[in-house]
Design a protein around this motif. Structure first.
Motif, PDB file in Angstrom:
ATOM      1  N   LEU A   1      10.212 -38.367  -8.184  1.00  0.00           N
ATOM      2  CA  LEU A   1      10.415 -37.928  -9.745  1.00  0.00           C
ATOM      3  C   LEU A   1       9.315 -36.708 -10.008  1.00  0.00           C
ATOM      4  O   LEU A   1       9.469 -36.392 -11.100  1.00  0.00           O
ATOM      5  CB  LEU A   1      10.708 -38.833 -10.651  1.00  0.00           C
ATOM      6  N   ARG A   2       8.473 -36.462  -9.130  1.00  0.00           N
ATOM      7  CA  ARG A   2       7.241 -35.728  -9.347  1.00  0.00           C
ATOM      8  C   ARG A   2       7.543 -34.195  -8.862  1.00  0.00           C
ATOM      9  O   ARG A   2       6.513 -33.272  -9.060  1.00  0.00           O
ATOM     10  CB  ARG A   2       6.010 -36.059  -8.820  1.00  0.00           C
ATOM     11  N   SER A   3       8.619 -33.758  -8.427  1.00  0.00           N
ATOM     12  CA  SER A   3       9.022 -32.449  -8.102  1.00  0.00           C
ATOM     13  C   SER A   3       9.488 -31.622  -9.151  1.00  0.00           C
ATOM     14  O   SER A   3       9.865 -32.150 -10.247  1.00  0.00           O
ATOM     15  CB  SER A   3      10.161 -32.498  -6.924  1.00  0.00           C
ATOM     16  N   ASN A   4       9.201 -30.433  -9.186  1.00  0.00           N
ATOM     17  CA  ASN A   4       9.608 -29.528 -10.233  1.00  0.00           C
ATOM     18  C   ASN A   4       9.912 -28.264  -9.531  1.00  0.00           C
ATOM     19  O   ASN A   4       9.429 -27.646  -8.474  1.00  0.00           O
ATOM     20  CB  ASN A   4       8.226 -28.944 -10.996  1.00  0.00           C
ATOM     21  N   LEU A   5      11.221 -27.606 -10.067  1.00  0.00           N
ATOM     22  CA  LEU A   5      11.801 -26.457  -9.499  1.00  0.00           C
ATOM     23  C   LEU A   5      12.215 -25.620 -10.425  1.00  0.00           C
ATOM     24  O   LEU A   5      12.816 -26.044 -11.344  1.00  0.00           O
ATOM     25  CB  LEU A   5      12.977 -27.017  -8.470  1.00  0.00           C
ATOM     26  N   VAL A   6      11.636 -24.428 -10.446  1.00  0.00           N
ATOM     27  CA  VAL A   6      12.255 -23.430 -11.307  1.00  0.00           C
ATOM     28  C   VAL A   6      12.709 -22.423 -10.520  1.00  0.00           C
ATOM     29  O   VAL A   6      12.489 -21.783  -9.590  1.00  0.00           O
ATOM     30  CB  VAL A   6      10.945 -22.811 -12.079  1.00  0.00           C
ATOM     31  N   CYS A   7      14.186 -21.983 -10.972  1.00  0.00           N
ATOM     32  CA  CYS A   7      15.067 -20.890 -10.463  1.00  0.00           C
ATOM     33  C   CYS A   7      14.868 -19.965 -11.178  1.00  0.00           C
ATOM     34  O   CYS A   7      15.491 -20.105 -12.364  1.00  0.00           O
ATOM     35  CB  CYS A   7      16.316 -21.836 -10.061  1.00  0.00           C
ATOM     36  N   LEU A   8      14.492 -18.687 -11.130  1.00  0.00           N
ATOM     37  CA  LEU A   8      14.524 -17.764 -11.907  1.00  0.00           C
ATOM     38  C   LEU A   8      15.686 -16.645 -11.487  1.00  0.00           C
ATOM     39  O   LEU A   8      16.044 -16.306 -10.216  1.00  0.00           O
ATOM     40  CB  LEU A   8      13.435 -16.526 -11.797  1.00  0.00           C
ATOM     41  N   ILE A   9      16.812 -16.546 -12.370  1.00  0.00           N
ATOM     42  CA  ILE A   9      17.863 -16.028 -12.016  1.00  0.00           C
ATOM     43  C   ILE A   9      17.661 -14.400 -12.907  1.00  0.00           C
ATOM     44  O   ILE A   9      17.635 -14.666 -14.120  1.00  0.00           O
ATOM     45  CB  ILE A   9      19.234 -16.667 -12.659  1.00  0.00           C
ATOM     46  N   GLN A  10      17.924 -13.362 -12.346  1.00  0.00           N
ATOM     47  CA  GLN A  10      17.902 -12.167 -13.101  1.00  0.00           C
ATOM     48  C   GLN A  10      19.228 -12.293 -13.725  1.00  0.00           C
ATOM     49  O   GLN A  10      20.591 -12.182 -13.425  1.00  0.00           O
ATOM     50  CB  GLN A  10      17.753 -10.949 -12.164  1.00  0.00           C
TER      51      GLN A  10
ATOM     52  N   ALA B   1      21.385 -30.167 -15.690  1.00  0.00           N
ATOM     53  CA  ALA B   1      20.604 -31.324 -15.207  1.00  0.00           C
ATOM     54  C   ALA B   1      19.613 -30.804 -14.500  1.00  0.00           C
ATOM     55  O   ALA B   1      19.443 -29.840 -13.958  1.00  0.00           O
ATOM     56  CB  ALA B   1      21.755 -32.083 -14.498  1.00  0.00           C
ATOM     57  N   GLY B   2      18.656 -31.680 -14.450  1.00  0.00           N
ATOM     58  CA  GLY B   2      17.155 -31.590 -14.006  1.00  0.00           C
ATOM     59  C   GLY B   2      17.366 -31.984 -12.384  1.00  0.00           C
ATOM     60  O   GLY B   2      18.375 -32.331 -11.880  1.00  0.00           O
ATOM     61  N   LEU B   3      16.131 -32.069 -11.488  1.00  0.00           N
ATOM     62  CA  LEU B   3      16.150 -32.584 -10.210  1.00  0.00           C
ATOM     63  C   LEU B   3      16.563 -33.930 -10.241  1.00  0.00           C
ATOM     64  O   LEU B   3      17.081 -34.364  -9.235  1.00  0.00           O
ATOM     65  CB  LEU B   3      14.819 -32.201  -9.721  1.00  0.00           C
ATOM     66  N   ASP B   4      16.296 -34.600 -11.245  1.00  0.00           N
ATOM     67  CA  ASP B   4      16.736 -35.974 -11.386  1.00  0.00           C
ATOM     68  C   ASP B   4      18.242 -36.290 -11.626  1.00  0.00           C
ATOM     69  O   ASP B   4      18.721 -37.391 -11.390  1.00  0.00           O
ATOM     70  CB  ASP B   4      16.135 -36.964 -12.378  1.00  0.00           C
ATOM     71  N   GLY B   5      18.887 -34.954 -11.802  1.00  0.00           N
ATOM     72  CA  GLY B   5      20.332 -35.259 -12.127  1.00  0.00           C
ATOM     73  C   GLY B   5      20.833 -35.562 -13.472  1.00  0.00           C
ATOM     74  O   GLY B   5      22.083 -35.704 -13.768  1.00  0.00           O
ATOM     75  N   TRP B   6      19.782 -35.748 -14.385  1.00  0.00           N
ATOM     76  CA  TRP B   6      20.265 -36.065 -15.815  1.00  0.00           C
ATOM     77  C   TRP B   6      20.269 -34.997 -16.613  1.00  0.00           C
ATOM     78  O   TRP B   6      19.224 -34.326 -16.623  1.00  0.00           O
ATOM     79  CB  TRP B   6      19.086 -37.170 -16.354  1.00  0.00           C
TER      80      TRP B   6
END
Length: 79
Positions: free
Chosen positions: A61-70, A23-28
């Motif tokens: 709904l305009r937020s964007n988060l990218v989580c980089l996981i090694q 799911a994205g930040l919107d939970g969907w």
């Protein structure tokens, strides 16, 4: 401006989304679309039409988060 979307157009597009995607930040997530009722489809379609008319997404709904996981280190091969 585009013609207003129909609920069926939005539903058909959602069927193309991967089911196992997180799911994205919107939970969907892709799995959510299988359990939505008709009222939810109508409201989401109204949201997309509003975005098209106003030319911008709601602030929430305009937020964007990218989580980089090694990725984990590969296991050493035993000879």
């Amino acid at each position: 401006m585009l013609r207003p979307l129909t609920v069926e157009q939005v539903r058909q597009q959602a069927r193309t989304f991967p089911q196992a995607k997180a799911a994205g930040l919107d939970g969907w997530g892709g799995w959510c679309f299988k359990v939505w009722g008709e009222r939810t489809w109508v409201k989401v379609t109204e949201l997309y039409d509003m975005v098209e008319q106003q030319g911008r997404w709601p602030e929430e709904l305009r937020s964007n988060l990218v989580c980089l996981i090694q990725p984990p280190e590969p296991e050493e091969v035993q000879a």
